[in-house]
Design an enzyme around this catalytic site. Sequence first.
Site, PDB file in Angstrom:
ATOM      1  N   SER A 136       0.776  -1.252  -0.064  1.00  0.00           N
ATOM      2  CA  SER A 136      -0.116   0.022  -0.185  1.00  0.00           C
ATOM      3  C   SER A 136       1.051   1.453  -0.040  1.00  0.00           C
ATOM      4  O   SER A 136       0.391   2.290  -0.222  1.00  0.00           O
ATOM      5  CB  SER A 136      -0.997   0.130   1.301  1.00  0.00           C
ATOM      6  N   HIS A 157      -3.245  -3.352  -5.716  1.00  0.00           N
ATOM      7  CA  HIS A 157      -3.629  -3.166  -4.279  1.00  0.00           C
ATOM      8  C   HIS A 157      -4.939  -3.437  -4.078  1.00  0.00           C
ATOM      9  O   HIS A 157      -5.949  -2.809  -4.467  1.00  0.00           O
ATOM     10  CB  HIS A 157      -3.114  -1.679  -4.036  1.00  0.00           C
ATOM     11  N   GLU A 169      -6.769  -1.456  -7.098  1.00  0.00           N
ATOM     12  CA  GLU A 169      -5.908  -0.347  -7.585  1.00  0.00           C
ATOM     13  C   GLU A 169      -4.701  -0.999  -8.550  1.00  0.00           C
ATOM     14  O   GLU A 169      -3.967  -1.942  -7.682  1.00  0.00           O
ATOM     15  CB  GLU A 169      -5.227   0.580  -6.714  1.00  0.00           C
ATOM     16  N   ASN A 207      -4.692   5.619  -0.698  1.00  0.00           N
ATOM     17  CA  ASN A 207      -4.299   6.125   0.480  1.00  0.00           C
ATOM     18  C   ASN A 207      -3.933   7.592   0.393  1.00  0.00           C
ATOM     19  O   ASN A 207      -3.753   8.184   1.394  1.00  0.00           O
ATOM     20  CB  ASN A 207      -3.134   5.126   0.958  1.00  0.00           C
TER      21      ASN A 207
END
Length: 299
Positions: A136, A157, A169, A207
């Site tokens: 991540s 991800h 992702e 994130n």
Amino acid sequence: RRYASNDATSKPHGVQSLGVIGAGQMGLGIALVGARVAQLPVRLMDVSQDQLDKGLRFMDKLLEKDVQRGRLTAEEKQQVQSRVSVVRSVDELASTASPADLIVEAVSERVDLKLSLFRDLSEATAPNTILASNTSSISITKIAGASLHPERVIGMHFMNPVPVMKLVEVIPGLATSQQTIDTTLAVSHAMGKTTTLSQDVPGFIANRLLMPYINEAVFALQEGIATREDIDTTMRLGTNVPMGPLTLADFIGLDTCLAIMRVLHTQLGDTKYRPAVLLQKYVDAGWLGKKTGRGFYEY
Ligand code: CAA
């Protein structure tokens, strides 16, 4: 953009077998959607037999719940489970009659561990094997740089809990080939996921947006703007998210949130990403969230 996300004309992915490294929450979820939704044979690797046993028990529990609810027959459950086998080393993962065409790494978020793992994988696997990382916050280009075949390395991800969350992702590194991107997108779709494509930048998309939001909620708590409950309720009912930001932080793990904020702060160099002091304090206290029984809430 090198490829349209969710392109309806995606070709069949051509992956016959999946490898997953790490039998923690994420790895287990990835193995499960691989075996259940994409219906692929899956080889799950972990150095710890305990972790593998725990993972298989959790998988059994999730499948059993769906049998009880009539969403899966007992026979289908058995078929899903028979597709999953476990191994303890990279050598075992690579040296079988039908080695995986795609290996997804989901080990803990340590740079040294990932770099050496990708070097070993690139040496041990066949030339066409795609090596994906579920990281991540670590640069895909850096992970690929440690591998002998950076064109086959990519970020994949998944979100937690993997069986429930619809997103993957996909993050190409600097040298990732178009074929690697195409296959990764197609396999993600076969796993029932919607994909987005992100540049290889700190935090990617999810994130980069989520962690500053969580961090800001911690600032709000630290400044006494409102109680933990009122911060969470405001966002939960005011913006229709399933969990408020402090509950979500506890769910993700405060150590993980702090580590990702640090990456954003140091790599993007902007003070707006500085971690809230209270977040650091909770991590120092060992209050890491749900997994330790205490975070912003008590469990
Ligand atoms: N594994 C598998 N399934 C799980 C699960 C797990 N760990 N936890 C919950 N579920 C399933 C439940 O079994 C249930 O399934 P059914 O509907 O089939 O029964 C379903 O999820 C809903 O669970 P609950 O009814 O118990 O609870 P809920 O309605 O509150 O949902 C939730 C739980 C899905 C976690 C929901 O609260 C949610 O979506 N929260 C936000 C999650 C989120 O934002 N995740 C992203 C985190 S960020 C990240 O992952 C990226 C990163 O790099 C940090």
